[in-house]
Write an enzyme that holds these catalytic residues in place. Structure first.
Site, PDB file in Angstrom:
ATOM      1  N   ALA A   9      69.573  36.990  42.965  1.00 36.90           N
ATOM      2  CA  ALA A   9      69.804  37.677  41.693  1.00 36.90           C
ATOM      3  C   ALA A   9      71.129  38.430  41.714  1.00 36.90           C
ATOM      4  O   ALA A   9      71.288  39.448  41.056  1.00 36.90           O
ATOM      5  CB  ALA A   9      68.661  38.663  41.436  1.00 36.90           C
ATOM      6  N   ALA A  10      72.105  37.905  42.481  1.00 40.53           N
ATOM      7  CA  ALA A  10      73.344  38.662  42.648  1.00 40.53           C
ATOM      8  C   ALA A  10      74.435  38.268  41.656  1.00 40.53           C
ATOM      9  O   ALA A  10      75.424  38.986  41.506  1.00 40.53           O
ATOM     10  CB  ALA A  10      73.869  38.489  44.076  1.00 40.53           C
ATOM     11  N   ARG A  15      78.410  33.116  32.012  1.00 40.78           N
ATOM     12  CA  ARG A  15      78.222  32.354  30.772  1.00 40.78           C
ATOM     13  C   ARG A  15      77.347  33.073  29.735  1.00 40.78           C
ATOM     14  O   ARG A  15      77.217  32.636  28.616  1.00 40.78           O
ATOM     15  CB  ARG A  15      77.625  30.971  31.119  1.00 40.78           C
ATOM     16  N   GLN A  72      74.505  41.550  48.360  1.00 35.91           N
ATOM     17  CA  GLN A  72      75.536  40.531  48.593  1.00 35.91           C
ATOM     18  C   GLN A  72      76.799  41.081  47.917  1.00 35.91           C
ATOM     19  O   GLN A  72      76.898  41.057  46.691  1.00 35.91           O
ATOM     20  CB  GLN A  72      75.139  39.182  47.958  1.00 35.91           C
ATOM     21  N   TYR A 364      53.217  63.041   5.668  1.00 34.79           N
ATOM     22  CA  TYR A 364      53.813  63.159   7.013  1.00 34.79           C
ATOM     23  C   TYR A 364      53.046  64.197   7.806  1.00 34.79           C
ATOM     24  O   TYR A 364      52.934  65.358   7.388  1.00 34.79           O
ATOM     25  CB  TYR A 364      55.294  63.570   6.954  1.00 34.79           C
ATOM     26  N   ASN A 384      56.962  70.917  10.066  1.00 35.89           N
ATOM     27  CA  ASN A 384      56.815  71.303  11.480  1.00 35.89           C
ATOM     28  C   ASN A 384      58.120  71.734  12.128  1.00 35.89           C
ATOM     29  O   ASN A 384      58.132  72.216  13.232  1.00 35.89           O
ATOM     30  CB  ASN A 384      56.195  70.143  12.278  1.00 35.89           C
TER      31      ASN A 384
HETATM   32  C1  UD1 Z   1      72.156  26.123  41.064  1.00 39.02           C
HETATM   33  C2  UD1 Z   1      72.125  24.966  42.080  1.00 39.02           C
HETATM   34  C3  UD1 Z   1      71.907  23.640  41.342  1.00 39.02           C
HETATM   35  C4  UD1 Z   1      70.617  23.743  40.533  1.00 39.02           C
HETATM   36  C5  UD1 Z   1      70.654  24.951  39.596  1.00 39.02           C
HETATM   37  C6  UD1 Z   1      69.297  25.122  38.951  1.00 39.02           C
HETATM   38  C7  UD1 Z   1      73.567  25.589  43.972  1.00 39.02           C
HETATM   39  C8  UD1 Z   1      74.898  25.430  44.586  1.00 39.02           C
HETATM   40  N1  UD1 Z   1      73.377  24.945  42.815  1.00 39.02           N
HETATM   41  O1  UD1 Z   1      73.305  25.937  40.249  1.00 39.02           O
HETATM   42  O2  UD1 Z   1      71.799  22.579  42.265  1.00 39.02           O
HETATM   43  O3  UD1 Z   1      70.432  22.545  39.786  1.00 39.02           O
HETATM   44  O4  UD1 Z   1      70.942  26.146  40.332  1.00 39.02           O
HETATM   45  O5  UD1 Z   1      69.303  26.203  38.060  1.00 39.02           O
HETATM   46  O6  UD1 Z   1      72.739  26.270  44.529  1.00 39.02           O
HETATM   47  N2  UD1 Z   1      73.595  33.754  42.963  1.00 39.02           N
HETATM   48  C9  UD1 Z   1      73.718  34.752  43.899  1.00 39.02           C
HETATM   49  N3  UD1 Z   1      74.879  34.844  44.620  1.00 39.02           N
HETATM   50  C10 UD1 Z   1      75.885  33.964  44.478  1.00 39.02           C
HETATM   51  C11 UD1 Z   1      75.742  32.924  43.528  1.00 39.02           C
HETATM   52  C12 UD1 Z   1      74.581  32.837  42.777  1.00 39.02           C
HETATM   53  O7  UD1 Z   1      72.819  35.576  44.072  1.00 39.02           O
HETATM   54  O8  UD1 Z   1      76.875  34.121  45.192  1.00 39.02           O
HETATM   55  C13 UD1 Z   1      72.350  33.683  42.185  1.00 39.02           C
HETATM   56  C14 UD1 Z   1      72.551  33.923  40.696  1.00 39.02           C
HETATM   57  O9  UD1 Z   1      72.333  35.291  40.365  1.00 39.02           O
HETATM   58  C15 UD1 Z   1      71.463  33.051  40.072  1.00 39.02           C
HETATM   59  C16 UD1 Z   1      71.265  31.945  41.085  1.00 39.02           C
HETATM   60  O10 UD1 Z   1      71.825  32.384  42.291  1.00 39.02           O
HETATM   61  O11 UD1 Z   1      70.235  33.739  39.940  1.00 39.02           O
HETATM   62  C17 UD1 Z   1      71.912  30.625  40.649  1.00 39.02           C
HETATM   63  O12 UD1 Z   1      73.276  30.770  40.438  1.00 39.02           O
HETATM   64  P1  UD1 Z   1      74.010  29.876  39.365  1.00 39.02           P
HETATM   65  O13 UD1 Z   1      75.456  30.175  39.440  1.00 39.02           O
HETATM   66  O14 UD1 Z   1      73.333  29.982  38.050  1.00 39.02           O
HETATM   67  O15 UD1 Z   1      73.783  28.387  39.977  1.00 39.02           O
HETATM   68  P2  UD1 Z   1      73.848  27.028  39.168  1.00 39.02           P
HETATM   69  O16 UD1 Z   1      75.241  26.692  38.893  1.00 39.02           O
HETATM   70  O17 UD1 Z   1      72.922  27.075  38.031  1.00 39.02           O
HETATM   71 CA    CA Z   2      71.552  28.636  37.083  1.00 42.25          CA
END
Ligand code: UD1
Ligand code: CA
Length: 450
Positions: A9-10, A15, A72, A364, A384
């Site tokens: 969740a980092a 987008r 992270q 009221y 009041n």
């Molecule tokens: C990722 C997968 C892809 C998959 C897709 C599904 C990888 C490289 N790709 O792509 O294969 O189909 O999810 O949704 O894993 N995050 C971190 N730290 C980071 C980067 C990301 O905590 O350095 C967390 C983000 O907060 C997010 C999750 O990882 O919750 C996914 O990151 P995101 O950039 O959305 O990955 P996708 O491009 O969707």
């Molecule tokens: Ca994603």
């Protein structure tokens, strides 16, 4: 065998074009990260490790759940993010469930199936995929001629042939912990400067392990959320899921497409929800109620056999057999006891209305305690607020407040007393007394027959 979990969740969620970190955007009233926590809760032996980075403090304070937060500092990719949880978890579990915080539709039942499949496979990695028609940036699951998984290829680096693959990587994995920590050290940096978690799948295959993928039966569970179009899609799917749950549990939704029930709301059997009703927050609705149309209930407790029409309730309590509306507003601390009737245009805040009390038309009531079977005439106002402080009004049982009475607080009206129409009550009224006028004066003592 001990199982731990890591939730990523980092990321900022670029987008989303938002000031809020992506994982805090709400779906059916809760941040999407909350769903990720609920989904793993029953499957793990430790509180989930949540990898936070972008606005880490905001994320941590928004999530009021038992969890282990791991920082992270720089978002160097999903592989790097998992590695950040190593020191917190190493040696504490042998199986690791890894999920992302941006997939609120992923069900706990599916993750349980993933864990079972992993335990039976003898492989250090088991992944999750779904078959779909919309690529939306998903990694593709590459299989050989025999149908065995060989790798996950990210969309950005996929060949035109690979881009045609319709099996997508969900990003929910089960790993042998020791193997994963070792594998992550060998993940190469991508052309974009990131370490991809997906690379460990290909590594396992190269080491001669078979990698199985748990294919989701309901493809909608795999919907990852990257922008606000996805947010709206997920919200709609989640709403349909919640609505279906309540209908199957005995609640009538006259038009499910126009009914908005947040995830933590509870509803009793045989309650009928009319269209354009929003049940939000930690609200509870009893049995045999009719709610709506056009009603919003937020963080409120509603008893059984209650009828609410075109009204708004926020932080209120409504006991059994209350009828209310249209166009009433209950604000925080409003308590309507059994059988209270509010007609149109009533507002109540920080007040208790005793059993059987009636307030039919535009009034009221604020900071007041009102007894049983009181009749509050049309246009009654508790004055009041003196511009600086709020003052209390106390009204006893069986009181009759005449139309257009101004109760200038602090003020008390004793049991069985009456105020004449248009009275401005500035001084306490004893029991069994009729007052009237501006300012209201005692007219006479009342007999039982009055
Ligand atoms: C990722 C997968 C892809 C998959 C897709 C599904 C990888 C490289 N790709 O792509 O294969 O189909 O999810 O949704 O894993 N995050 C971190 N730290 C980071 C980067 C990301 O905590 O350095 C967390 C983000 O907060 C997010 C999750 O990882 O919750 C996914 O990151 P995101 O950039 O959305 O990955 P996708 O491009 O969707
Ligand atoms: Ca994603």
């Amino acid at each position: 065998m001990r199982t731990a979990s890591i939730i990523l969740a980092a990321g900022q969620g670029t987008r989303m074009h938002s000031k809020l970190p992506k994982v805090l955007h709400l779906v059916a009233g809760k941040p999407m990260l909350w769903y990720a926590i609920q989904a793993v809760r029953a499957l793990v032996d430790l509180p989930p490790a949540i990898v936070v980075g972008y606005q880490a403090e905001a994320v941590q304070s928004a999530i009021n759940e038992d969890a282990l937060f791991v920082l992270q500092e720089q978002q160097l990719g999903t592989g790097h993010a998992v590695k950040c949880a190593r020191s917190a978890l190493e040696g504490r579990a042998d199986t690791l469930l890894v999920t992302f915080a941006d997939m609120p539709l992923l069900r706990s039942e599916s993750l349980a199936r993933l864990v079972r499949m992993h335990q039976e496979s003898g492989s250090p990695v088991t992944m999750t995929s779904f078959i779909g028609d919309e690529a939306r940036g998903f990694g593709r699951v590459v299989r050989d001629a025999a149908g065995k998984v060989t790798a996950i290829v990210e969309q950005a680096v996929a060949t035109p042939e690979q881009l045609k693959i319709r099996e997508y990587n969900v990003s929910a994995y089960c790993f042998d912990a020791e193997w994963l920590w070792g594998a992550l050290d060998q993940v190469p940096v991508s052309p974009k400067g990131e370490y991809y978690l997906t690379d460990v799948v290909g590594m396992a295959v190269e080491q001669g392990y078979p990698v199985e993928s748990m294919i989701l039966e309901d493809a909608s569970e795999g919907v990852g959320l990257n922008n606000r179009v996805h947010l709206a899609t997920v919200e709609k799917l989640m709403r349909a899921r919640i609505n279906e749950k309540w209908m199957l549990a005995g609640v009538t939704l006259v038009d499910p497409d126009a009914t908005y029930i947040e995830v933590e709301v509870m509803i009793g059997k045989d309650t009928v929800i009319q269209p354009n009703t929003h049940l939000r927050g930690k609200s509870t609705i009893g049995e045999d109620c009719e709610i709506g149309p056009d009603t919003t209930v937020i963080d409120s407790v509603v008893g059984s056999h209650v009828r609410l029409v075109a009204s708004v309730l926020e932080g209120a309590q409504v006991h059994d057999h209350v009828t209310m509306g249209p166009y009433c507003h209950l604000r925080k601390g409003a308590v309507l006891q059994e059988g209270v009737h509010l007609g149109n245009f009533g507002e109540v805040k920080d007040s208790v209305l005793g059993p059987g009390t009636k307030m039919g038309h535009f009034s009221y009531i604020g900071n007041a305690t009102i007894g049983e079977n009181v009749n509050i005439g049309a246009g009654t106002i508790t004055c009041n607020y003196d511009g600086e402080t709020k003052h209390p009004t106390e009204i006893g049982d069986d009181v009759f407040i005449g139309s257009d009475t101004m109760l200038v607080a602090p003020v008390k009206v004793g049991d069985r007393s009456k105020t004449g129409a248009g009275s401005v009550v500035t001084r306490d009224v004893p029991q069994d007394t009729l007052v009237m006028g501006v300012p209201a004066k005692e007219k006479r003592k009342l007999e039982k027959s009055d």
